[in-house]
Structures are given as structure tokens and as C-alpha cells.
Design a protein around this motif. Structure first.
Motif, PDB file in Angstrom:
ATOM      1  N   ALA A 187      -3.481   7.723   4.682  1.00  0.00           N
ATOM      2  CA  ALA A 187      -3.378   9.072   5.237  1.00  0.00           C
ATOM      3  C   ALA A 187      -2.166   9.236   6.145  1.00  0.00           C
ATOM      4  N   GLY A 188      -1.467   8.133   6.433  1.00  0.00           N
ATOM      5  CA  GLY A 188      -0.288   8.204   7.284  1.00  0.00           C
ATOM      6  C   GLY A 188       0.986   8.355   6.470  1.00  0.00           C
ATOM      7  N   ASN A 189       2.101   7.939   7.060  1.00  0.00           N
ATOM      8  CA  ASN A 189       3.409   7.993   6.405  1.00  0.00           C
ATOM      9  C   ASN A 189       3.684   6.633   5.774  1.00  0.00           C
ATOM     10  N   PHE A 190       3.433   6.505   4.492  1.00  0.00           N
ATOM     11  CA  PHE A 190       3.516   5.213   3.818  1.00  0.00           C
ATOM     12  C   PHE A 190       4.934   4.666   3.799  1.00  0.00           C
ATOM     13  N   ARG A 191       5.928   5.525   3.900  1.00  0.00           N
ATOM     14  CA  ARG A 191       7.317   5.080   3.857  1.00  0.00           C
ATOM     15  C   ARG A 191       7.790   4.518   5.188  1.00  0.00           C
ATOM     16  N   GLU A 192       6.979   4.692   6.225  1.00  0.00           N
ATOM     17  CA  GLU A 192       7.376   4.195   7.542  1.00  0.00           C
ATOM     18  C   GLU A 192       6.319   3.310   8.185  1.00  0.00           C
ATOM     19  N   GLN A 193       5.046   3.543   7.888  1.00  0.00           N
ATOM     20  CA  GLN A 193       3.966   2.806   8.530  1.00  0.00           C
ATOM     21  C   GLN A 193       3.391   1.751   7.596  1.00  0.00           C
ATOM     22  N   VAL A 194       2.911   0.661   8.172  1.00  0.00           N
ATOM     23  CA  VAL A 194       2.381  -0.465   7.401  1.00  0.00           C
ATOM     24  C   VAL A 194       0.868  -0.335   7.279  1.00  0.00           C
ATOM     25  N   TYR A 195       0.386  -0.254   6.044  1.00  0.00           N
ATOM     26  CA  TYR A 195      -1.054  -0.267   5.766  1.00  0.00           C
ATOM     27  C   TYR A 195      -1.442  -1.500   4.955  1.00  0.00           C
ATOM     28  N   GLY A 196      -0.613  -1.882   3.992  1.00  0.00           N
ATOM     29  CA  GLY A 196      -0.858  -3.058   3.169  1.00  0.00           C
ATOM     30  C   GLY A 196       0.257  -4.070   3.312  1.00  0.00           C
ATOM     31  N   ILE A 197      -0.078  -5.340   3.100  1.00  0.00           N
ATOM     32  CA  ILE A 197       0.901  -6.429   3.107  1.00  0.00           C
ATOM     33  C   ILE A 197       0.793  -7.168   1.787  1.00  0.00           C
ATOM     34  N   SER A 198       1.938  -7.440   1.172  1.00  0.00           N
ATOM     35  CA  SER A 198       1.995  -8.166  -0.096  1.00  0.00           C
ATOM     36  C   SER A 198       2.426  -9.607   0.147  1.00  0.00           C
TER      37      SER A 198
END
Length: 471
Positions: A187-198
Motif C-alpha cells: 500500500a506504500g510507494n514500492f519504488r522507494e520503500q522496502v516491503y520485500g527482500i530477495s
């Protein structure tokens, strides 16, 4: 004060490993299986051997690249709310990941894992205070296409918990699907905030396969951080000495971190490790041994040397049962990982050398993690906690039980409440049915399973379904 970070390497020994790493990368190099990545590195002036697909890293190039690495970064939950910082010196705990088998809560038998297992696992994680991030616990075996097990696991976790996601594959296509699922849910800004780590790994010794490099390059088009996790095995794909194992892991990890910074300066990364040694009596790979736990401490020291957030695996055990060996290996591996200051510690819920999960193991591991973090937090000494005036006031043979000073601190957090630990008299234990810890964990699983977790809304669920259906 807090527990001082554990150390097994002196500053001089860290420098020796670093210098050996530079020597290996400068004079031996690594094999690059991706023509695209190979040419990108050649274009940046690195010495190459085209016939052998070898790229070498001069000292100056390594130093310039590593200087671009962020020392910390923030992580957000599914709803775009701040969750935690990686690299701030406070270890975070993650569940998972990538097992195959499951111990059934009803039968106690080990079987192949299912998507439903992952869904329940995610709901449990959402309720557990000391699980900060969810690694995909298993590759569920009941999916239509065995090539797509990970995306089904990612979707199951995303749909049932708001906590950040950690995933791992060696396939660029699957890695991209996992990223797309995270982006569709966030729901945030995926291009700037980290939600997942690969998490992506080289193949030991010193080889970067084409699919992994393609996944790295693709991930760098996003804001998703990369955990570079070598998996050298002492005695098989690395020297049968701990110093040699540490040096191999360091060389592979640093080659990956340096490449990433050459491709995209400032990209968020983790210095990752999953220590493995060989039981030479039967060639079994071990992840919960004494020696791997020593390396968990050393790995954190090396990451601090490079000023990079670090990841390791724990709680780890090589036994196949919920028993005493399971408990002591998991406790040592977790406490040392926390005590050494690893920033992200992944593997709660797993055992049997990372091949098996159970809901009960998740709950027991969360308690081991809570205990480890509490010990590391140490003792808070202030005029209030010293209570000198109170001690003088109460004097000899006094009673502190009903004082406001005591009652006000019952939930202060200084005394860790048990989750599944048994802390009662024998009479109380017998009257409750003489249950062992595993039985208590099983009962708590059943209780928590009735909670809904944190289901995602219908609109985002439909987007996730569309991605999975179009794989």
C-alpha cells in the motif's frame, strides 16, 4: 548496559580474512555465467578472461564499489507503515524459509507441505511479537506446477499477514513474479520503500550462474534489497577449516555486493550467510553444528567491517524431531546470532537441516528468539530501577509483593513472560495434564489458528490471483 557484541575474530584476524578475500578476487576472480553481466563488468574496466568467463576485481575497484553500500535501511509492512530498520544494531527475527516437509499438527507425522500450511503459518506469524518478518516457510507441494511453488507461498504469506516478506529463488522468472506479488499488495510507494527482500546466491566455489545474475539485474530495476547469501560447504565446496570457510563465503559475498554497486550505486543489500559444514562420517550437510554457530558470530563481525547490514540463519537444528538436540542447537544458534549483532536472523519454524517446518516449531522458536533478545538487552540501571530509597524504607524482613513499585512493573518488559515455557509448580503442572513444551505449543497453535490474522482486501487479493493465474 546491553550485552557486548560477541566476537570470535580479532581485528587482525578480520583484516587477514579481508586481505585473503582481496587476493582471491584480484588474482583468481569469479566465473560469470551471464553474458550480459559479463559485458557490463568488462565495460566497467574489470580484468576478464573471456574464454573462461572469469572476472577479476582489483582492490581499488572493490573499495570504490563497497563504499557505495548503504549501512542501513528502513523496512515497511504490507500497509506501508514503518516496521523496523535493518542495520541499526537491533537484531530482527524472521520466520522461514524454503523447506519442503511439514509436521502435521493433528497427526504428528511428517508429510509434504501445502499452501494451507503456509497460510496458517502466516496468520500465526502475524500474532507473534518477536517475528518481525516472514520468510516463505516452504515450497508448497500441492501447487499445479512444481516450477511455481515459491509464488504460491509468497501469495499465501502476503494474503494472511501484514508483516514484511523475505523470499529466495535461483530463477529470474520466479524472482520477478515474487516481486510483482509484493508490489501488487504493497500500500506504500514500492519504488522507494522496502516491503520485500530477495535473497540470491552464488554457486560455490566462486561461480555466479546466469539465472541468478539475471535475477540480480532485474531486481535492481526496483527498490527491493538483495541479500547475497553464499552457501559454501566446508569440506565439499570450501576448505575444511573455519577460516577457509569464512574466506570463501566472504569472497563470494563481497564479489556479489561489489557487482551490485557497480551496476547500481547505492543499492540496498545485505551481507548474508547460511553456514554449512560437512559431517565427514557420512557426507551430511550440517547447519546447526557448533562450528556453524561460531561462524554466525564471525559473519556479523565481517559485515560490520564492511559497514553493511548482515543476515544469518537461526534457529537451526539438524535433528529430525522436536527434542533436546533440537532445543540446544536452536538456542545456541539463535543466541549467538543475536549476541553477535546480526541484523536479520531468518529460519524460525524450521528444523531437520532446513527441510521441515511445523507450526509448533514456529512458536517454540519465537520464544527462543525472545529469550535471546532479552538477554542481549541486558540490565537497565537507573535511580528508579536501583530502588535504593525503597530498599531502605522496607528494611530487613520486609515484603515487596503488593507495593506500587512492584505492581507498576509487572508488565514493564524487564521480565519476559513465557509463551510456551512451563513455569509452574509440579502440582500445577500435573493438574494441567503433565504436558511437555511441544504439547503446550500445539495447544497454543490451535488457539491462535482461530484468529483471522490480517487478511488482505478483496481488490488486492484479486490482483494477486491474477498474477498467479497468469504464471
Amino acid at each position: 548496559m546491553k550485552l557486548a557484541p560477541m566476537k570470535v575474530l580479532s581485528d587482525a584476524e578480520i583484516l587477514q580474512i579481508h586481505e585473503a578475500t582481496v587476493d582471491i578476487l584480484e588474482n583468481c576472480g569469479v566465473k560469470i555465467g551471464s553474458p550480459k553481466a559479463f559485458e557490463m563488468l568488462r565495460a566497467r574496466g574489470l580484468p576478464v578472461d573471456s574464454a573462461k568467463q572469469i572476472v577479476r576485481f582489483p582492490r581499488a575497484a572493490l573499495e570504490d564499489a563497497l563504499a557505495q553500500t548503504p549501512a542501513e535501511f528502513s523496512v515497511f509492512d504490507r500497509e506501508g507503515k514503518f516496521a523496523f530498520v535493518l542495520g541499526d544494531g537491533d537484531p530482527k527475527i524472521a520466520a522461514g524459509h524454503n523447506a519442503v516437509f511439514w509436521v502435521d499438527s493433528d497427526t504428528g507425522k511428517t508429510r509434504y507441505s501445502t499452501v494451507a500450511d503456509v497460510e496458517m503459518f502466516a496468520r500465526l506469524c502475524d500474532e507473534l511479537e518477536y517475528i518481525h518478518m516472514i520468510g516463505i516457510p516452504v515450497m508448497p507441494q500441492d501447487v499445479p506446477d512444481p516450477r511455481n511453488t515459491l509464488p504460491y507461498g509468497v501469495r499465501a504469506c502476503i494474503e494472511n499477514s501484514r508483516k514484511p516478506i523475505y523470499f529466495s529463488t535461483d530463477n529470474a522468472r520466479v524472482n520477478r513474479i515474487a516481486i510483482n506479488l509484493c508490489e501488487a499488495a504493497f500500500a506504500g510507494n514500492f519504488r522507494e520503500q522496502v516491503y520485500g527482500i530477495s535473497q540470491l546466491s552464488p554457486t560455490s566455489p566462486l561461480y555466479w550462474e546466469e539465472g541468478v545474475l539475471e535475477a540480480i539485474l532485474d531486481t535492481l530495476e526496483t527498490a527491493v534489497p538483495l541479500a547475497i547469501l553464499p552457501e559454501p560447504n566446508a569440506g565439499l565446496s570450501a576448505p575444511y577449516t573455519l577460516a577457509g570457510l569464512l574466506t570463501m563465503n566472504n569472497a563470494e559475498c563481497i564479489s556479489g555486493l561489489a557487482m551490485i554497486q557497480m551496476f547500481k550505486p547505492g543499492a540496498k543489500v545485505l551481507y548474508a550467510n547460511s553456514w554449512t559444514v560437512t559431517e565427514m562420517r557420512d557426507a551430511t550437510a550440517l547447519v546447526g553444528s557448533t562450528e556453524t554457530t561460531i561462524c554466525r558470530i564471525a559473519g556479523a563481525q565481517l559485515a560490520r567491517f564492511y559497514h553493511v547490514p548482515c543476515h544469518t540463519t537461526a534457529p537451526n537444528s539438524d535433528n529430525h524431531a522436536h527434542d533436546e538436540q533440537n532445543a540446544w542447537e536452536k538456542t545456541f544458534s539463535t543466541f549467538c546470532a543475536v549476541g553477535a549483532g546480526n541484523d536479520l536472523i531468518v529460519n524460525c519454524g524450521m528444523f531437520a537441516t532446513g527441510m521441515t517446518c511445523s507450526h509448533e516449531q514456529l512458536l517454540m522458536d519465537e520464544e527462543i528468539s525472545a529469550m535471546s533478545k532479552r538477554i542481549a538487552d541486558g540490565v537497565l540501571v537507573t535511580p528508579d530501577t536501583l530502588a535504593t530509597d525503597l530498599i531502605k524504607q522496607i528494611g530487613p524482613r520486609g515484603d515487596y509483593m503488593l507495593l506500587d513499585h512492584t505492581l507498576d512493573r509487572l508488565r514493564s518488559g524487564e521480565f519476559l513472560p513465557p509463551r510456551v515455557s512451563i513455569r509452574t509448580s509440579r502440582a500445577g503442572w500435573e493438574s494441567a495434564g503433565c504436558k511437555d513444551t511441544y504439547q503446550v505449543a500445539r495447544e497454543r497453535v490451535r488457539k491462535l489458528s482461530k484468529k483471522a490474522g490480517c487478511p488482505i482486501d478483496a481488490t488486492r487479493a484479486a490482483k494477486l490471483a491474477e498474477i498467479v493465474n497468469n504464471m
